[in-house]
Design a protein around this motif. Structure first.
Motif, mmCIF file in Angstrom:
data_model
loop_
_atom_site.group_PDB
_atom_site.id
_atom_site.type_symbol
_atom_site.label_atom_id
_atom_site.label_comp_id
_atom_site.label_asym_id
_atom_site.label_seq_id
_atom_site.Cartn_x
_atom_site.Cartn_y
_atom_site.Cartn_z
ATOM 1 N N UNK A 170 20.659 74.679 -20.750
ATOM 2 C CA UNK A 170 20.949 73.507 -21.573
ATOM 3 C C UNK A 170 20.862 73.899 -23.039
ATOM 4 N N UNK A 171 21.726 73.307 -23.858
ATOM 5 C CA UNK A 171 21.698 73.558 -25.297
ATOM 6 C C UNK A 171 22.388 72.390 -25.987
ATOM 7 N N UNK A 172 21.690 71.759 -26.928
ATOM 8 C CA UNK A 172 22.286 70.613 -27.621
ATOM 9 C C UNK A 172 21.509 70.310 -28.901
ATOM 10 N N UNK A 173 22.147 69.516 -29.771
ATOM 11 C CA UNK A 173 21.531 69.041 -31.009
ATOM 12 C C UNK A 173 21.250 67.545 -30.906
ATOM 13 N N UNK A 174 20.149 67.122 -31.513
ATOM 14 C CA UNK A 174 19.843 65.695 -31.647
ATOM 15 C C UNK A 174 19.760 65.382 -33.138
ATOM 16 N N UNK A 175 20.518 64.367 -33.574
ATOM 17 C CA UNK A 175 20.585 64.020 -34.988
ATOM 18 C C UNK A 175 19.945 62.656 -35.244
ATOM 19 N N UNK A 176 18.957 62.622 -36.123
ATOM 20 C CA UNK A 176 18.379 61.367 -36.604
ATOM 21 C C UNK A 176 18.814 61.225 -38.061
ATOM 22 N N UNK A 177 19.968 60.589 -38.268
ATOM 23 C CA UNK A 177 20.562 60.532 -39.595
ATOM 24 C C UNK A 177 19.802 59.596 -40.533
ATOM 25 N N UNK A 178 19.102 58.626 -39.980
ATOM 26 C CA UNK A 178 18.333 57.693 -40.812
ATOM 27 C C UNK A 178 17.211 58.427 -41.541
ATOM 28 N N UNK A 182 16.850 66.764 -37.812
ATOM 29 C CA UNK A 182 17.686 67.371 -36.778
ATOM 30 C C UNK A 182 16.781 68.138 -35.818
ATOM 31 N N UNK A 183 17.144 68.130 -34.541
ATOM 32 C CA UNK A 183 16.437 68.931 -33.546
ATOM 33 C C UNK A 183 17.448 69.715 -32.720
ATOM 34 N N UNK A 184 17.151 70.986 -32.540
ATOM 35 C CA UNK A 184 17.959 71.853 -31.684
ATOM 36 C C UNK A 184 17.172 72.112 -30.408
ATOM 37 N N UNK A 185 17.775 71.845 -29.251
ATOM 38 C CA UNK A 185 17.116 72.022 -27.958
ATOM 39 C C UNK A 185 17.838 73.103 -27.163
ATOM 40 N N UNK A 186 17.067 73.978 -26.530
ATOM 41 C CA UNK A 186 17.669 75.040 -25.727
ATOM 42 C C UNK A 186 16.737 75.417 -24.581
ATOM 43 N N UNK A 187 17.325 75.628 -23.395
ATOM 44 C CA UNK A 187 16.571 76.038 -22.209
ATOM 45 C C UNK A 187 17.306 77.187 -21.537
#
Length: 246
Positions: A170-178, A182-187
């Motif tokens: 798994x690999x994805x970004x989570x964006x909290x624009x407020x 930013x968080x980058x996740x990888x497994x």
């Protein structure tokens, strides 16, 4: 008898997980406190080797001790340990269990923030340019990483591993624009030395337009380094979780 222990730690004050001659490691502290509590020399084996400054939300190690653990083991150990290491659990496992080699999956998070916040110091990478990063390019790069298995271009030099093959789950970004976070996740089943920080650095370079995304495809094809490799600072990296078959 063999025990598996779960811990969390803030890596800021340590030279990394593994014992080093030039600094205090997480392993050194744990072995010292375990030896004091159990009144014999205890050596431990960790699930992975985090670098200096890297944190762990959920990490594991195993150790051998020929008796049942004292009833107050967790309480006493946490009293002995410094504020930045917490022992969460310790359970009896099979005698052939290995904290590192039996791990099926490892997961990491990399945290960045674009708004100055003193309470995030050493817990997240302050990167004001995050607002200028193209999020679609970050997601495109993540897909390219997911499609590949050979990660020679994303391994620190002088690494002595026999293979650079890693299976990304798994690999994805989570964006909290407020909040400009930013968080980058990888497994993956395994990671190379410095791999996550190099992947994050490359992704940001692509997102800022400092390199073209086609260079990533070419780098995987040739297994040659990128023109502008960047290993982001350790302070934003967290070992999130380790999964075992049991």
């Amino acid at each position: 008898m063999r025990y598996r222990a779960q811990i969390s730690y803030v890596g800021t004050n340590f030279c990394g997980w593994q014992n080093q001659p030039n600094g205090v490691s997480v392993q050194e502290i744990l072995e010292n406190r375990l030896s004091i509590k159990l009144q014999q020399e205890i050596q431990i084996t960790g699930c992975c080797r985090t670098d200096a400054g890297v944190h762990a939300l959920k990490s594991y190690f195993h150790f051998d001790y020929e008796h049942e653990l004292p009833i107050d083991f967790l309480y006493s150990m946490n009293h002995l340990l410094p504020f930045d290491i917490a022992l969460r659990d310790a359970v009896l496992v099979n005698s052939d269990f290995h904290a590192r080699f039996d791990a099926m999956e490892r997961s990491y998070i990399y945290k960045l923030h674009g708004r100055k916040d003193p309470f995030k110091q050493n817990r997240s990478f302050y990167f004001p340019q995050i607002r200028d990063v193209d999020k679609k390019v970050l997601e495109e790069a993540a897909l390219i990483f997911k499609e590949n298995r050979e990660f020679e271009p994303f391994c620190k030099t002088m690494s002595d591993v026999k293979t650079k093959v890693c299976e990304l789950n798994d690999i994805y970004w989570h964006f909290d624009l407020v909040n400009d976070e930013y968080e980058f996740h990888i497994s993956a089943n395994r990671f190379l030395r410095g791999m996550v920080r190099l992947i994050v650095g490359a992704s940001l370079q692509f997102g800022l337009g400092k390199m073209h995304i086609q260079e990533l495809r070419e780098s995987f094809r040739t297994q040659c380094p990128l023109s502008k490799p960047w290993s982001v600072p350790a302070e934003g990296l967290y070992l999130k979780e380790i999964k075992y078959s049991e």
